[in-house]
Design a protein around this motif. Structure first.
Motif, PDB file in Angstrom:
ATOM      1  N   ILE A  86       0.844  -1.199   0.000  1.00  0.00           N
ATOM      2  CA  ILE A  86       0.000   0.000   0.000  1.00  0.00           C
ATOM      3  C   ILE A  86       0.878   1.248   0.000  1.00  0.00           C
ATOM      4  N   VAL A  87       1.974   1.212   0.755  1.00  0.00           N
ATOM      5  CA  VAL A  87       2.922   2.333   0.783  1.00  0.00           C
ATOM      6  C   VAL A  87       3.485   2.586  -0.616  1.00  0.00           C
ATOM      7  N   LEU A  88       3.883   1.531  -1.304  1.00  0.00           N
ATOM      8  CA  LEU A  88       4.414   1.703  -2.665  1.00  0.00           C
ATOM      9  C   LEU A  88       3.365   2.283  -3.601  1.00  0.00           C
ATOM     10  N   TRP A  89       2.151   1.780  -3.506  1.00  0.00           N
ATOM     11  CA  TRP A  89       1.074   2.313  -4.336  1.00  0.00           C
ATOM     12  C   TRP A  89       0.863   3.794  -4.032  1.00  0.00           C
ATOM     13  N   SER A  90       0.828   4.117  -2.749  1.00  0.00           N
ATOM     14  CA  SER A  90       0.613   5.497  -2.312  1.00  0.00           C
ATOM     15  C   SER A  90       1.722   6.421  -2.812  1.00  0.00           C
ATOM     16  N   ALA A  91       2.958   5.959  -2.722  1.00  0.00           N
ATOM     17  CA  ALA A  91       4.091   6.776  -3.181  1.00  0.00           C
ATOM     18  C   ALA A  91       3.992   7.049  -4.679  1.00  0.00           C
TER      19      ALA A  91
END
Length: 136
Positions: A86-91
């Motif tokens: 989710i962090v990667l998607w958000s970034a």
């Protein structure tokens, strides 16, 4: 048995897990100070629910018996790869994502997600967090 969507389908559960993993928050008061502004009744309900689901464990604070510490169980630690995705998607897609300020972390996570995930699980298991300097 609860489905994953039933456990993590609301924003508050993920934010509580995020706050433990990235900011090292452990107490009700620390979670309450998160910038998203969770209501006290919702926070109490979500903490109890996550504890009932075996995601969190609760124990009295060694420093203050009136406070409880919440930590991730092994079941909860197994959610770290999900949170990191989710962090990667958000970034990549969320221009307001606070993780965009963590370019080195995002680059390392992009290159070695499994390694970062295992390191982070060990860190959190031992009471640490990814960004201890951001803890209030």
């Amino acid at each position: 048995m609860q489905s994953v969507a039933g456990i993590l389908g609301d924003r508050w559960s993920l934010l509580i897990i995020r706050d433990i993993v990235f900011d090292g928050k452990k107490t009700y008061g620390e979670f309450l100070k998160s910038e998203e502004g969770i209501a006290t009744n919702v926070l109490a309900s979500r903490l109890a629910f996550l504890e009932d689901q075996g995601i969190l464990s609760r124990a009295p604070s060694p420093d203050d018996g009136c406070k409880d510490f919440y930590t991730l169980t092994e079941k909860g630690l197994d959610l770290i790869p999900v949170v990191l995705n989710i962090v990667l998607w958000s970034a990549k897609h969320d221009s307001k994502s606070y993780v965009r300020r963590r370019k080195e972390f995002v680059a390392r996570l992009s290159q070695s997600p499994l390694q970062v995930s295992e390191e982070l699980k060990a860190l959190v298991r031992n009471g640490g967090c990814m960004f201890p300097e951001s803890k209030e």
